[in-house]
Design an enzyme around this catalytic site. Structure first.
Site, PDB file in Angstrom:
ATOM      1  CD  GLU A 109      -1.558  28.519   1.070  1.00 23.96           C
ATOM      2  OE1 GLU A 109      -1.212  29.172   0.086  1.00 23.96           O
ATOM      3  OE2 GLU A 109      -2.504  28.852   1.811  1.00 23.96           O
ATOM      4  CD  GLU A 133      -4.134  38.539   0.202  1.00 25.89           C
ATOM      5  OE1 GLU A 133      -3.949  37.426  -0.324  1.00 25.89           O
ATOM      6  OE2 GLU A 133      -5.087  38.758   0.985  1.00 25.89           O
ATOM      7  CG  HIS A 158      -1.094  37.930  -5.961  1.00 23.44           C
ATOM      8  ND1 HIS A 158      -0.476  38.392  -4.836  1.00 23.44           N
ATOM      9  CD2 HIS A 158      -1.988  37.001  -5.542  1.00 23.44           C
ATOM     10  CE1 HIS A 158      -0.962  37.764  -3.773  1.00 23.44           C
ATOM     11  NE2 HIS A 158      -1.890  36.926  -4.163  1.00 23.44           N
ATOM     12  CD  GLU A 160      -6.524  28.715   3.868  1.00 26.06           C
ATOM     13  OE1 GLU A 160      -5.536  28.842   4.593  1.00 26.06           O
ATOM     14  OE2 GLU A 160      -6.727  29.408   2.859  1.00 26.06           O
ATOM     15  CD  GLU A 188      -5.772  28.843  -0.678  1.00 28.81           C
ATOM     16  OE1 GLU A 188      -4.612  28.482  -0.495  1.00 28.81           O
ATOM     17  OE2 GLU A 188      -6.210  29.932  -0.248  1.00 28.81           O
ATOM     18  CG  HIS A 206      -5.773  31.437  -3.569  1.00 28.49           C
ATOM     19  ND1 HIS A 206      -4.841  30.541  -3.126  1.00 28.49           N
ATOM     20  CD2 HIS A 206      -5.958  31.138  -4.886  1.00 28.49           C
ATOM     21  CE1 HIS A 206      -4.453  29.764  -4.118  1.00 28.49           C
ATOM     22  NE2 HIS A 206      -5.111  30.111  -5.207  1.00 28.49           N
ATOM     23  CD  GLU A 207      -6.386  33.209   0.951  1.00 31.48           C
ATOM     24  OE1 GLU A 207      -6.588  34.159   0.189  1.00 31.48           O
ATOM     25  OE2 GLU A 207      -5.345  32.523   0.916  1.00 31.48           O
TER      26      GLU A 207
END
Lengths: 703, 703
Positions: free
Chosen positions: A507, A414, A412, A173, A501, A482-483
């Site tokens: 973001e 996470e 989602h 990132e 991602e 993501h990540e």
């Protein structure tokens, strides 16, 4: 069964007579690959593009923990050449059909001394580059083994300009740096990127792949890998004096690189080359090097747009968590709501209503499940259970409400980097999605990895991501990671793995002042997106004054450029990331987001230069409609276009979403103008891009 | 909810006025505990037994990664004393009712300097020892934290004789060494114990707990821990000069010890003391320090005996694997059976028939599932899926066959140490057991742990074992863990966790020439079994000539001693480990194994000395039947007994399974004699134990 077949094929390969003296070579079009043993007996390869060197003679090999690896002299016991030319149809993609045309050279190597272990190097040479990998045949003296170093090098013939991010074990990132190879030093970037959750970049001369290079003579070179399975990600250590880039694998918790079992093959190392930047973006080399889809029935896999309860948290208007902290408890020991929890039933209904009204099929909801009060920063294993909603989030009620409106909720999950915890809950998490009809899940890995000592980009996590993809496939749930480690074309093999991602997304414009510089989106397609689609979350309309407590913070593009990103940043999963009320303030501009497809029959890169500009046009799946995006970096540009991609003899209404005359990403980002005109394949069009600007155009046949 | 209640209780504790100057003390019977701050302001404790010192003034404290831990001076802000005397009934056990009688001293400590973090030390003083633990109250400046060292010491007042095994992070399967504390050095033992799968013992002066000590004045001291939850196992580093034993925690993959979150409490550190060795074995201190059962309905939890397809593989007659190697494949890529696979349907039926005929309720089958061809030694993650049988093992057929005979199959889940893989398959593995009606599972952890870098006895694995126990409880499957961390009395909290291994079991007599020395079983109850029941797998009748390729190998006991072990080694889960045909050759001796219960109303330790002898008698659950076991080390002994445990006035038939006159573990191990006589509570009986011998006696009322 699979193991046996591989064995048979290898046996057949060995039956070919050992071929003559090195060098050995293969070529396709202007690309030529040469293999040779060097004076020390080490295997090397080189790549040329016409008369121009792309990679000078470069070392191949691997070191093993037990010793007796492939880091010493080897002898060539034979080689095979074959030509392949076939065509395949992706389940979804930028084009409807992909040609896979290459010449393959397999070099069989053996240690000259006992135990005479065998190693094959397989090269595939395409018109736009080379892929190669190591294959460890089934053999008596190589069974289970541990790789401690991969010796692969990419010797650059000159001090190219590079577009790079640090070689970090845990994140991609970063903002891209443009420098000569000889100037690569990531230390300051790593140190200063304090907004990235986890940074581990011990080698200041290490860069991540895909690495984009440009030679002074205009040759473009991209180095990456394809089909990363059961192996750590490859980074590149830049020897700034010799300009040799050496493979640098992401280590595991015990300091080695990969635990392997023969027969095995590594991922493909890829070198894409062209003297034309648009060709780089059009390359299908990485996809071609991946295995065909493992998913039989694919009718449940549907590219889609979505909105989400997300930007409002990223900008500080509300929170993922339900209570202010894990200690905010009432007399019954229950969390006391802070009143700032975004994922509450009423608010989610608002997003569902907005999606339904605008024919957007998905609504992502983050922060719906318990655990967010202290989810980050403690390296704790048990954070989320992935099935327990907060008290103000009515799962059955909302899923049925969404269904009644023709909309689906997107799950989602996470993990906070606690992959072991996610593994432990995978079955129940995906059963939960199935029970309530979630068609897709966005996963996240923000935080230090558990198993502790492992990294986001190491072999263990690579296996984890692929394991999650397998579970999602069995559950018929599409996935957006993501990540994770950056992609390597595995979406060919797992077409339900729509996007990821693994780069600096939009973001960062929400939660940092630094944000993403205007050039950022002109670099991403040449780097991160070479491996696969990105969930960049474009579509921000309110470009300034959106961030609580940071009134001056702004997105580093114009509004028209945000529209263009839906075309220039390819993804089968595209978010309309801004708040419903910000779209409702600009219904004319929002029309482009409503219109733009996420699946395509054709794609043409009309103009491109990394760090400068990209103009791409794509044909909607099954329709004679075209959508064009054109973006610039911080400079204003005129982009003249010939519309020869349109069907000759047909008239189209072009709707042009352009920067207004006085638009400027910094001073006047929301100024746009929409014009319509009728055009044909013989028309020309000149787009005027503001500084940090862009333009989007839809072409629909005039009825 | 739980968190809130704890908070309230702590608040109440704090409201007590700060007490006067140190020292503070608590006592029960002859045991006295004293707390004091030393000259440096460090907290210390000492334990005395009457006038004799048990533990001299010893350091308390912990170091934290972030600094600011409890390793510097602290001040006493208050203390509380309370007395507790209650009684509870275990779901199963050695006795039907247990008294929990202690005086508790809580010392509230605080850092004198900012941030003034708080730490409580809670001591419970029983008539037979002391337990203490650290408690981290909920507080502003201690939330998530990392322990890097526990400073707890046990300062021995003299150079005691110790019964110890090396402090190894991954195994407890060593032979015990008898030495003075000042002579502790585990290096040679670790180096030479090549039959143990994984050995990691970096500190030559570290020993495992339970550590059994005997002072020259005859005082017995045992140091261990209770209720090991979310924390690494404690080993003891022996300072051979000062005779201070320091807590040495098993580290995690990143070199720290424990990731914690306040409010939290450590396990109890336990010191059991008596001047009478039988009292040590009768102690319920560790059980009392564990939490009550978490399992509501317990009618599915049933202590049981079992036979198993197991000893035949341990002795080399057959194999766990189906094929000779993973490479032994036929033309279809299927494994070619070696013909040596034990877990085949016909053979399993033979064991089922034997069990049914002899009223033994369980049949363990190891090697039933795919993966055994290359399961060990490669540190590979995906080995077993825990649900796929080999082609010659008919799961539905065998489970229904067993059911028709009134017998249950016992599941086997070997993980090869790949705990992440087991975690990933836990749900499906336990669903499989439920589907086919398996009442119990034996798990195994032979091999280096994955997550790589973690250890069998570290915090991560402690959490794993407890997680498996939770899943098993939800699934109503009883559990028997092999190669886990040694137990700490958690079977009170999880009464379905019937037994474990975590020590050198009888199996070492099967697959090694060294085996277990004759004294081994006289030490185990004073060490390993202090924490909980052991699945030692006694009952070998063919004591020599059983091992393929090792005709001289022998078990280091007599046959009668094997019978006695069913009483002296307490477990609610007892295997009759030998082959059916070896039992069928001795039906008279086998009668004791058929008769002996696995659940008890009462237990008396009639005689005991660690390393020398043990004689134990137990009363069957709900019956006026008593079973006695008496064992010796390598020495012959006479064991005179008074039968005062029998109900006065009642006549019992005593069946005495004794060594024959000329029996000797080495030269004549299978010579036994069975006699019967009628006795009363006023009778005496003298058992004659051969070298390495033993005796078993059943007492049944004469009708």
């Amino acid at each position: 069964m699979r193991k046996y077949l591989l064995l048979t094929l290898l046996a057949a390969a060995y039956s070919a007579a050992a071929q003559g003296p090195t060098p050995l070579s293969a070529s396709q079009g202007r690309v030529k690959l040469t293999f040779a043993l060097n004076a020390a007996g080490h295997p090397t390869y080189a790549v040329a593009y016409g008369t121009r060197p792309v990679v000078n003679a470069s070392r191949l090999g691997l070191a093993l923990q037990e010793g007796g690896g492939f880091d010493g002299p080897l002898e060539v016991t034979g080689s095979d050449i074959k030509d392949v030319d076939d065509t395949w149809q992706p389940v979804w993609g930028e084009v409807k059909s992909i040609r896979n045309h290459y010449q393959q050279l397999t070099v069989h190597l053996r240690q000259p001394a006992a135990p005479g272990r065998q190693l094959d190097v397989v090269f595939r040479v395409f018109t736009d580059g080379v892929g190669f990998r190591y294959e460890f045949p089934h053999q008596p003296h190589l069974d289970y083994f541990v790789v401690t170093d991969e010796l692969t090098e990419f010797a650059m013939p000159a001090d190219h300009r590079a577009f790079w991010i640090p070689g970090d074990y845990d994140t991609n990132e970063y903002i891209y740096t443009r420098s000569r190879l000889s100037e690569v030093d990531n230390a300051a970037m790593v140190k200063n990127s304090t907004n990235i959750a986890v940074r581990v970049a011990p080698d200041p001369q290490a860069v991540a792949t895909p690495l984009m290079l440009k030679a002074d003579d205009g040759l473009y070179v991209n180095i990456h890998e394809a089909a990363l399975v059961d192996y750590p990600a490859m980074q590149l250590h830049v020897d700034r004096a010799s300009l040799r880039l050496k493979a640098s694998l992401v280590p595991n918790a015990v300091g080695s690189m990969a635990f392997l079992h023969a027969p095995f093959h590594t991922p493909w190392r890829t070198i894409i080359v062209s003297d034309n930047a648009p060709d780089m973006l059009a390359s299908k080399l990485i996809l071609n090097l991946n295995e065909p889809s493992k998913i039989g029935e694919t009718n449940w896999i549907k590219p889609m747009k979505f909105v989400g309860v997300w930007w409002e948290m990223q900008t500080g208007h509300s929170t993922w968590s339900y209570a202010a902290s894990a200690d905010t408890l009432d007399a019954q020991g229950q969390l006391i709501p802070s009143g700032r929890h975004a994922a509450n039933t009423a608010n989610v209904k608002r997003y569902i209503d907005f999606a339904a009204k605008n024919d957007i099929p998905g609504v992502l909801v983050e922060g719906w499940n318990t655990g967010w009060e202290d989810w980050f920063g403690y390296w704790k294993e048990y954070v989320f259970d992935f099935v327990t909603p907060y008290p103000d989030f009515d799962v059955p009620g909302l899923t049925s409400y969404a269904k009644s409106k023709g909309v689906s909720l997107i799950m989602h999950n996470e993990t906070s980097g606690s992959a072991t915890n996610y593994d432990q809950h995978l079955d129940s998490a995906y059963q939960f999605m199935n029970r309530y009809g979630y068609p897709a899940v966005k996963t996240g890995y923000v935080g230090r990895i558990i198993p502790r000592g492992e990294h986001h980009d190491g072999q263990w996590m690579v296996n984890h991501y692929n394991r999650v993809a397998e579970v999602a496939a069995r559950s018929r749930v599409m996935i957006d990671m993501h990540e994770p480690v950056r992609p390597t074309g595995l979406h060919r093999t797992y077409p339900h793995w729509l996007a990821g991602e693994a780069a600096r997304g939009n973001e960062y414009n929400a939660f940092t002042d630094q944000g993403n510089p205007p050039e950022h989106e002109t670099i991403l397609p040449f780097t991160r997106l070479m491996g696969g689609p990105m969930d960049y979350t474009p579509g921000i309309f309110k470009l300034k004054g959106y961030a609580v407590g940071a009134p001056e913070r702004q997105v580093h593009t114009t509004l028209a450029k945000q529209l263009a990103l839906y075309v220039t940043l390819y993804s089968p999963l595209q978010m309309a990331a801004d708040l419903p009320e910000n779209y409702e303030a600009h219904p004319d501009a929002f029309q482009f987001i409503k219109d733009v497809p996420v699946d395509w029959d054709d794609t043409r890169i009309l103009a491109a230069e990394p760090g400068e500009y990209i103009t791409t046009v794509r044909q909607a799946k099954g329709k004679d409609e075209w959508y064009l995006g054109s973006i610039s970096n911080e400079k204003p540009r005129k982009q003249p276009l010939k519309l020869t991609f349109l069907t000759p003899g047909r008239r189209y209404e072009a709707t042009i979403y352009a920067d207004a005359k006085n638009a400027d990403w910094q001073k006047n980002p929301e100024a746009y103008q929409i014009t319509k005109k009728v055009v044909t394949s013989r028309s020309t069009l000149t787009l005027e891009l503001a500084p940090g600007g862009g333009a989007a155009v839809s072409f629909k046949p005039v009825k």
